[in-house]
Design an enzyme around this catalytic site. Sequence first.
Site, mmCIF file in Angstrom:
data_model
loop_
_atom_site.group_PDB
_atom_site.id
_atom_site.type_symbol
_atom_site.label_atom_id
_atom_site.label_comp_id
_atom_site.label_asym_id
_atom_site.label_seq_id
_atom_site.Cartn_x
_atom_site.Cartn_y
_atom_site.Cartn_z
ATOM 1 C CD GLU A 131 -49.514 -9.237 6.535
ATOM 2 O OE1 GLU A 131 -48.308 -9.410 6.403
ATOM 3 O OE2 GLU A 131 -50.000 -8.436 7.362
ATOM 4 C CG HIS B 211 -39.539 -3.091 -22.387
ATOM 5 N ND1 HIS B 211 -39.333 -3.171 -23.754
ATOM 6 C CD2 HIS B 211 -40.155 -1.896 -22.177
ATOM 7 C CE1 HIS B 211 -39.771 -2.060 -24.322
ATOM 8 N NE2 HIS B 211 -40.274 -1.278 -23.382
ATOM 9 C CE LYS C 207 -45.127 -11.056 13.438
ATOM 10 N NZ LYS C 207 -45.812 -9.951 14.089
#
Length: 412
Positions: free
Chosen positions: A270, A291, A404
């Site tokens: 961000e 793995h 938003k």
Amino acid sequence: MLYDYKNMHISTAELRALRSRLNDAKKKVLKMARKGEQGWLDLPDDKDMVERVYEIASEKKKFKNCLVIGIGGSDLGARALNKAVRTKNGMKLFFAGGNTDPDELHATLSGLDLKKTLVNIISKSGNTIEPMAAFMIVREALKRKVGRKYGRNIVATTDIKGGSLRELAKKYCWATLPVPENVGGRFSVLSEVGLFPAACAGIDLDLLLRGAQKVRNAFVKELPLKNDACLFAALQYLSYKKHGKKMQVLMPYAEGLRDFGLWYRQLWAESLGKDGKGPTPIAAIGATDQHSQIQLYNDGPNDKTITFIEVKKFEHQTRVPSMADLPKLGYAEGKTLEQIIHAERRGTARALTENSRSNGTLFISRLNEENMGALIMFFEIATAISGELYGINTYDQPGVEAGKIAIENILK
Ligand code: PA5
């Protein structure tokens, strides 16, 4: 804390060429702190804040649980601290609001005795839909279970001046803590945002802030090319700019740092992903991801840097018993799990280095408050310096705000 970066494949000449830009970056970061534009660098010195936090934590100490409701910067720091530092006393922390998944919230609430639960709603703006929706649902449940005096179960951490949460807290006289105006969400873990849940969990705030203070003081005192946080920023920046390393993996070898990786991911993404630029942070975990991810890191496109974190001393020295029944694995007999996890990190670093994959390691002595404070401040400084090197505004998030607004319009 120690940073080993010899396998980053960046020459001294490249680093030296960045010296004056690093000096400027440091000056700018310090100037913003001095002028009060950015407050995160000074948080470790704020004794009043610690007192404020402890006062409310002690008023609420009869509660057994603390349900922390927040998202992004109002969530990830407390989670990271809670996962990393094991305490003997204190409330058990639960988290909600980091997602709007109804089944998850239902499961969390079903498992909680709300009469014994303190709810810490954290939202700097007080207007973020995910945590506020979850909080209003939890508040209804509190009213039902606790009754008229349910407000005693609430502490609201929010902006001092405005926002829906501040107004609500004022209206119903809930206990509140401020979020400093000059500290942005993802830089707020060492403010009331992260400190209150930490205090509830029994984490020692003085030790945490002392660790952060040491790293901050070193940054102020040392020349950028002698300072590990600045060097980290410089190495990642040069790797991105000059060597095509567009992805930057953080891979701690400690389960306790799993959530710290997610905190780093948000901070780096961000803050630095702006104006068409920015490295993509990846949170991995050793030894598990050997793995899962290492095949790609070692043999896929050479477009990543990998930073390991090694915890030198774990709390338990659990030993592998006799391996007589497993002769092929006899080499592990008598070794501690700590020796094995260290060998795994070292072996992975060696294999990556042999394949010209850039990697570095941060060493911390133990997983404790002081080292967590140090790690947090290290990455915050590195982020701030990186932002200056990229020439972007580290502290805004227009991409998040755009989302938003779009969500609000859809729901309307
Ligand atoms: O880092 C940030 O600024 C964001 O991730 C915010 O923390 C997040 O959007 C939550 O915002 P608020 O605390 O206002 O609810």
